[in-house]
Scaffold this active site. Structure first.
Site, PDB file in Angstrom:
ATOM      1  N   ARG A  94       0.814  -1.226   0.000  1.00 41.60           N
ATOM      2  CA  ARG A  94       0.000   0.000   0.000  1.00 41.60           C
ATOM      3  C   ARG A  94       0.842   1.268   0.000  1.00 41.60           C
ATOM      4  O   ARG A  94       0.330   2.367  -0.199  1.00 41.60           O
ATOM      5  CB  ARG A  94      -0.999  -0.001   1.163  1.00 41.60           C
ATOM      6  CG  ARG A  94      -1.990   1.157   1.101  1.00 41.60           C
ATOM      7  CD  ARG A  94      -3.161   1.015   2.043  1.00 41.60           C
ATOM      8  NE  ARG A  94      -2.777   0.553   3.357  1.00 41.60           N
ATOM      9  CZ  ARG A  94      -2.196   1.307   4.293  1.00 41.60           C
ATOM     10  NH1 ARG A  94      -1.951   2.570   4.059  1.00 41.60           N
ATOM     11  NH2 ARG A  94      -1.883   0.795   5.455  1.00 41.60           N
ATOM     12  N   TYR A  98     -14.716  10.835 -19.864  1.00 39.93           N
ATOM     13  CA  TYR A  98     -15.076   9.447 -19.563  1.00 39.93           C
ATOM     14  C   TYR A  98     -16.180   9.447 -18.492  1.00 39.93           C
ATOM     15  O   TYR A  98     -16.115  10.208 -17.518  1.00 39.93           O
ATOM     16  CB  TYR A  98     -13.834   8.720 -19.057  1.00 39.93           C
ATOM     17  CG  TYR A  98     -14.120   7.322 -18.586  1.00 39.93           C
ATOM     18  CD1 TYR A  98     -14.421   6.311 -19.490  1.00 39.93           C
ATOM     19  CD2 TYR A  98     -14.110   7.009 -17.230  1.00 39.93           C
ATOM     20  CE1 TYR A  98     -14.701   5.031 -19.059  1.00 39.93           C
ATOM     21  CE2 TYR A  98     -14.388   5.724 -16.791  1.00 39.93           C
ATOM     22  CZ  TYR A  98     -14.686   4.746 -17.711  1.00 39.93           C
ATOM     23  OH  TYR A  98     -14.973   3.482 -17.280  1.00 39.93           O
ATOM     24  N   LYS A 154      -6.960  -0.513 -20.347  1.00 39.79           N
ATOM     25  CA  LYS A 154      -7.151  -0.390 -21.789  1.00 39.79           C
ATOM     26  C   LYS A 154      -5.855  -0.763 -22.521  1.00 39.79           C
ATOM     27  O   LYS A 154      -5.453  -1.897 -22.467  1.00 39.79           O
ATOM     28  CB  LYS A 154      -7.648   1.016 -22.117  1.00 39.79           C
ATOM     29  CG  LYS A 154      -8.800   1.487 -21.200  1.00 39.79           C
ATOM     30  CD  LYS A 154     -10.072   0.660 -21.313  1.00 39.79           C
ATOM     31  CE  LYS A 154     -11.029   0.878 -20.150  1.00 39.79           C
ATOM     32  NZ  LYS A 154     -11.393   2.249 -19.885  1.00 39.79           N
ATOM     33  N   ASP A 199      -6.111  12.762 -19.119  1.00 37.16           N
ATOM     34  CA  ASP A 199      -6.387  11.332 -19.193  1.00 37.16           C
ATOM     35  C   ASP A 199      -5.946  10.916 -20.596  1.00 37.16           C
ATOM     36  O   ASP A 199      -6.589  11.255 -21.588  1.00 37.16           O
ATOM     37  CB  ASP A 199      -7.890  11.082 -18.974  1.00 37.16           C
ATOM     38  CG  ASP A 199      -8.247   9.601 -19.016  1.00 37.16           C
ATOM     39  OD1 ASP A 199      -7.513   8.837 -19.668  1.00 37.16           O
ATOM     40  OD2 ASP A 199      -9.268   9.228 -18.406  1.00 37.16           O
TER      41      ASP A 199
HETATM   42  C1  LIG Z   1     -11.845   2.993 -18.786  1.00 36.64           C
HETATM   43  C2  LIG Z   1     -11.441   4.404 -18.652  1.00 36.64           C
HETATM   44  C3  LIG Z   1     -11.227   4.993 -17.386  1.00 36.64           C
HETATM   45  C4  LIG Z   1     -11.466   4.246 -16.095  1.00 36.64           C
HETATM   46  O1  LIG Z   1     -10.599   3.184 -15.929  1.00 36.64           O
HETATM   47  P1  LIG Z   1     -10.962   1.869 -15.050  1.00 36.64           P
HETATM   48  O2  LIG Z   1      -9.693   1.083 -15.198  1.00 36.64           O
HETATM   49  O3  LIG Z   1     -12.160   1.252 -15.644  1.00 36.64           O
HETATM   50  O4  LIG Z   1     -11.197   2.337 -13.658  1.00 36.64           O
HETATM   51  C5  LIG Z   1     -10.815   6.315 -17.356  1.00 36.64           C
HETATM   52  N1  LIG Z   1     -10.646   7.039 -18.494  1.00 36.64           N
HETATM   53  C6  LIG Z   1     -10.853   6.509 -19.703  1.00 36.64           C
HETATM   54  C7  LIG Z   1     -10.654   7.363 -20.917  1.00 36.64           C
HETATM   55  C8  LIG Z   1     -11.251   5.183 -19.839  1.00 36.64           C
HETATM   56  O5  LIG Z   1     -11.470   4.676 -21.055  1.00 36.64           O
END
Ligand SMILES: *Cc1c(COP(=O)(O)O)cnc(C)c1O
Length: 388
Positions: free
Chosen positions: A46, A100, A197, A172
């Site tokens: 952690r 998102y 992703k 992001d």
């Molecule tokens: C999927 C996604 C997230 C969130 O990620 P998780 O791993 O599902 O928590 C944030 N931003 C974008 C652009 C995403 O595609």
């Protein structure tokens, strides 16, 4: 900053040496308990400082051209910890519209509780961001390419505005991946990924990452160790394994997507294609200037009268599926999934029609993907005629 090429970074940076048995890959250390006496670092999962966590963090920092990185248990753990670390009671954040869904929910469902103020921009131009900045604004938050219409935000513009107004800029970078876009080179301070992703890439890992300077990452770490959103070492190890092929996977997806976008663009049963690599995309020049590749994500709208549900049903190779960025091609209807909770009017305002489909292009052979789309379009057009 690493001078190595992307594939070398993916394969080697941060790897742990197996001194004991001389194995070829990083050993996996699953200990949750480490000695505290006579050691330099007190390790605990952690605290984000196990051997495997530290090793993979080095690879991620090298990929995003930043000093440091932290790995989280999900993309949302990375997003929420970052924003909560940078924003205090009474602070304000400017967020790009069309974020998102999970990030949008975090902001509108949680921030009021903590006394954090926020506003969403109306567009993506400099004046859209600038006009939302207040005296207590601390952070600008963007996402480009955006979901699902693949709009492009000018990252140099955002970085410049943030530095003029002494704000922290956060992106992001999930849709682009570090292969196609390195926001730190354009002056963006903090880069977030849903590693679920492209970094994971095989639709079997939930993880997140944050990259930035020593100073920013330390600030995020101070909250992260209290919030407890770290990733299990076993999954850290799997993610290291996945990232070894990140470069070649994403480049294959870029190539497939570009050809498929052109194919769909010319198709008479497709009304419109949203892909930053097409000359017809309104932000094509901007995408060309700030991205190294146009990515594997696109959206397209079927012609009027086409039955979207039937089209999805007729696809044999491409899977209708919620998530994205795996090696397998997946497709979804935003109106039925990610944007289902919006009113029809709001969806229309955002340009999301019921015939819009978001397509995550995989690494399969292009001709097989084209053939799959072609047969589904033919069946669908014939079927909807019959059904009419
Ligand atoms: C999927 C996604 C997230 C969130 O990620 P998780 O791993 O599902 O928590 C944030 N931003 C974008 C652009 C995403 O595609």
């Amino acid at each position: 900053m690493s001078k190595k090429g992307i594939h070398t970074i993916c394969t080697h940076v941060g790897e742990l040496k197996d001194e004991q048995f001389k194995g070829a890959v990083s050993p996996l250390y699953m200990s949750t308990s480490y000695a505290y006496e006579g050691v330099e670092v007190k390790r605990y999962p952690r605290y984000f400082n196990t051997p495997n966590q530290e090793a993979l963090s080095q690879k991620l920092a090298a990929l995003e051209h930043t000093e440091r990185a932290l790995i989280f248990g999900s993309g949302m753990a990375a997003v929420s910890t970052t924003l909560m670390a940078l924003l205090h009671k009474g602070d304000h954040v400017v967020l790009q519209h069309s974020l998102y869904g999970g990030t949008y929910n975090l902001v509108v469902e949680e921030f009021d509780k903590y006394g954090i103020e926020y506003s969403f921009t109306k567009g993506l131009a400099r004046e859209d961001f600038e006009s939302e900045i207040r005296e207590n604004t601390r952070v600008i938050y963007v996402e480009t390419p955006s979901n699902p219409l693949l709009k492009i935000t000018d990252l140099s513009m955002v970085a410049e505005l943030a530095s003029e107004k002494i704000l922290i800029s956060v992106i992001d970078n999930t849709f682009a991946s570090p292969v196609n876009q390195n926001p730190a080179d354009l002056g963006i301070d903090i880069i977030i990924h849903s590693a679920t992703k492209y970094l994971g890439g095989h639709s079997d890992i939930l993880a997140g990452a944050v990259c930035g300077s020593e100073e920013h990452i330390d600030r995020i770490f101070q909250l992260a160790k209290n919030f407890g959103g770290s990733l299990s070492d076993y999954t850290v190890w799997l993610l290291e394994r996945s990232i070894k092929t990140l470069g070649i996977r994403v480049k294959a997806q870029n190539r497939n997507a570009r050809k498929l976008a052109k194919f769909l663009h010319k198709h008479e049963q497709v009304k419109q294609v949203y892909y930053p690599g097409l000359k017809s995309h309104p932000d094509h020049e901007l995408a060309k200037a700030q991205m190294h590749g146009f990515g594997g994500m696109m959206s397209f709208e079927l012609e009027e009268g086409m039955d979207t549900a039937l089209f999805l049903k007729r696809l044999k190779l491409i899977k209708p599926s919620m998530s994205l960025a795996g090696v397998e091609s997946t497709i979804l209807s935003p109106a039925k999934t990610s944007h289902a909770l919006l009113s029809e009017e709001e969806r229309k305002r955002q340009g999301i029609s019921d015939r819009l489909l978001r397509f995550s292009v995989g690494i399969e052979n292009r001709k097989d993907l084209m053939a799959d789309i072609e047969q589904a379009l033919i069946a669908c057009a014939a079927g909807s005629l019959k059904e009419c």
